[in-house]
Design a protein around this motif. Structure first.
Motif, PDB file in Angstrom:
ATOM      1  N   LEU A 370     -73.250 -77.446 -28.246  1.00  0.00           N
ATOM      2  CA  LEU A 370     -73.839 -77.599 -29.567  1.00  0.00           C
ATOM      3  C   LEU A 370     -73.378 -78.882 -30.250  1.00  0.00           C
ATOM      4  O   LEU A 370     -74.148 -79.523 -30.972  1.00  0.00           O
ATOM      5  CB  LEU A 370     -73.480 -76.395 -30.446  1.00  0.00           C
ATOM      6  N   VAL A 371     -72.127 -79.256 -30.058  1.00  0.00           N
ATOM      7  CA  VAL A 371     -71.554 -80.387 -30.804  1.00  0.00           C
ATOM      8  C   VAL A 371     -71.288 -81.597 -29.919  1.00  0.00           C
ATOM      9  O   VAL A 371     -70.604 -82.526 -30.339  1.00  0.00           O
ATOM     10  CB  VAL A 371     -70.257 -79.943 -31.522  1.00  0.00           C
ATOM     11  N   ALA A 372     -71.811 -81.590 -28.702  1.00  0.00           N
ATOM     12  CA  ALA A 372     -71.580 -82.721 -27.804  1.00  0.00           C
ATOM     13  C   ALA A 372     -72.294 -83.972 -28.296  1.00  0.00           C
ATOM     14  O   ALA A 372     -71.821 -85.090 -28.115  1.00  0.00           O
ATOM     15  CB  ALA A 372     -72.042 -82.368 -26.391  1.00  0.00           C
ATOM     16  N   GLY A 373     -73.442 -83.784 -28.944  1.00  0.00           N
ATOM     17  CA  GLY A 373     -74.205 -84.920 -29.438  1.00  0.00           C
ATOM     18  C   GLY A 373     -73.978 -85.145 -30.916  1.00  0.00           C
ATOM     19  O   GLY A 373     -73.058 -84.579 -31.525  1.00  0.00           O
ATOM     20  N   PRO A 374     -74.810 -85.955 -31.542  1.00  0.00           N
ATOM     21  CA  PRO A 374     -74.680 -86.233 -32.971  1.00  0.00           C
ATOM     22  C   PRO A 374     -74.796 -84.955 -33.803  1.00  0.00           C
ATOM     23  O   PRO A 374     -75.667 -84.118 -33.548  1.00  0.00           O
ATOM     24  CB  PRO A 374     -75.848 -87.184 -33.258  1.00  0.00           C
ATOM     25  N   HIS A 375     -73.940 -84.816 -34.776  1.00  0.00           N
ATOM     26  CA  HIS A 375     -73.999 -83.679 -35.690  1.00  0.00           C
ATOM     27  C   HIS A 375     -73.198 -84.003 -36.940  1.00  0.00           C
ATOM     28  O   HIS A 375     -72.304 -84.849 -36.923  1.00  0.00           O
ATOM     29  CB  HIS A 375     -73.460 -82.407 -35.028  1.00  0.00           C
TER      30      HIS A 375
END
Length: 412
Positions: A370-375
């Motif tokens: 869920l948080v591996a990419g931009p957030h």
């Protein structure tokens, strides 16, 4: 579809909150009890005009305040809409759309669409039938807002009809006046009830395969789900199974409800209660050959509850595939309740949504997928909710989104 600004005034624990949001994933982090759920609850309220935690609006108003206000700016494709909801305890709520004159709150239905996951969703599987009926009706109304008026009419007629039945029971006899009045209420009751029943059956045709798909995505696929609607308006010899009602029009269902009312009239008079109608129906959730309620394991129960919500999202996507039409996904303290495998699978499914709002007590509860990419991360404390990119400004004494400030209309 996504909300890019949220403003709260005297909502739950927030005297005032003004926060900027954006598309993609936003994580609200903070210890339990500081108000994370209050923020996402406000966003969800603008979609369905109800809370997933309480049955009335009173608890949504900050203790000691006379009213609460929720403002959102929602973007869908190239269109922007500002909504302002005024919540009042004991009198009608009001809503403004793009700062125009106040209108009925339900006139705003359909502008914002959300699908919310929360620990309370376990009641969809383990709870009594009222939870599943409410689930169907809220989903149907979110897709066809005009149904909200029919549902309100049905509840009103049901109350009037029950009052008449209680009156006749208390008087000890069923007079000609009672009979004429009941006939009039029966027609209104059957007309609204037929519309509700027809909407539920149409929705189930679309929802059942999507729930089955979602359950397979969340599990190893060894068991299949099935949704079975059982209606109180069918003869007892039919066992309530509505398969025989496929192709029925609202007019056909209207007559069916009228016939059912006539069949049980004596029993209703004895009980002083309406015994048939959509308010007495059940949505049975089957897993394999057994009912999920009472037979499913804890993990299976969670997967089924999640599949119902994911299925709702898929139905929305299939119903309106236009760009920007996808509902906002809200995951309220869900990942802490799931094992690692289910966390990963759910995260992989929802990460592609246009906007995902997630609450968590600690970062360790969030799956890497869920948080591996931009957030974005919003740190929540008592009465505050600050984005990470705003914290330094607030620490320097400069204005920042999410910080307490003077009440009033936001600049946006």
């Amino acid at each position: 579809m996504f909300v890019d600004h949220l403003s709260l005034l005297d909502f739950r624990t927030y005297a005032h909150l003004d926060i900027r949001l954006g598309p993609g994933i936003t994580v609200f982090l903070g210890p339990n009890g500081v108000g994370k759920t209050n923020v996402v609850e406000a966003v969800d309220y603008t979609a369905g005009l109800t809370s997933h935690r309480v049955s009335s609006d009173g608890p949504l108003i900050r203790l000691g305040a006379e009213r609460a206000i929720v403002r959102v700016r929602v973007r869908r494709g190239g269109q922007q809409t500002v909504l302002e909801f005024e919540l009042n305890d004991g009198r009608a709520n009001r809503v403004r759309i793009n700062r125009a004159s106040p209108v009925r709150a339900r006139d705003a239905l359909g502008i914002v669409r959300t699908v919310l996951f929360s620990p309370e969703d376990l009641a969809l599987v383990k709870g009594d039938p009222s939870h599943r009926r409410r689930f169907l009706d809220q989903l149907a109304a979110s897709m066809r807002p005009v149904l909200a008026g029919t549902l309100a009419d049905y509840e009103k007629v049901l109350r009037q009809r029950n009052a008449l039945l209680r009156s006749a029971r208390a008087g000890g006899r069923f007079t000609a006046t009672h009979r004429a009045t009941l006939a009039a209420w029966n027609d209104q009751f059957a007309r609204a009830g037929a519309t509700v029943l027809h909407a539920r059956l149409q929705l189930l045709d679309a929802l059942a395969p999507q729930v089955a798909t979602a359950y397979g995505q969340l599990t190893d696929g060894s068991k299949a789900t099935r949704l079975r609607y059982v209606s109180s308006v069918l003869p007892e010899s039919a066992g309530g199974d509505v398969e025989q009602l496929r192709g029925f029009t609202p007019a056909d269902l209207h007559q069916l409800v009228l016939d059912a009312c006539e069949t049980v009239q004596e029993r209703e008079l004895d009980r002083g209660l309406s015994l048939v109608g959509p308010h007495r129906d059940e949505l049975e959730l089957l897993l394999g050959d057994a009912p999920a309620r009472g037979y499913a394991s804890h993990g299976e129960t969670w997967s089924y509850a999640l599949a119902l919500r994911l299925g709702s999202w898929y139905v929305h996507l299939a119903d309106d595939p236009a760009e920007g039409a996808a509902p906002i996904l809200v995951l309220d303290d869900v990942f802490a309740e799931l094992d690692t495998r289910r966390r990963s699978r759910l995260a992989g499914i929802v990460a592609s949504a246009e906007q995902v709002l997630v609450t968590a007590a600690v970062e360790e509860d969030l799956p890497a997928e869920l948080v591996a990419g931009p957030h974005d991360v919003v740190r929540v404390g008592p009465g505050t909710a600050l984005r990470d990119d705003e914290r330094s400004r607030v620490e320097e004494g400069l204005p920042g989104d999410g910080a307490p400030g003077p009440a009033g209309a936001p600049s946006w």
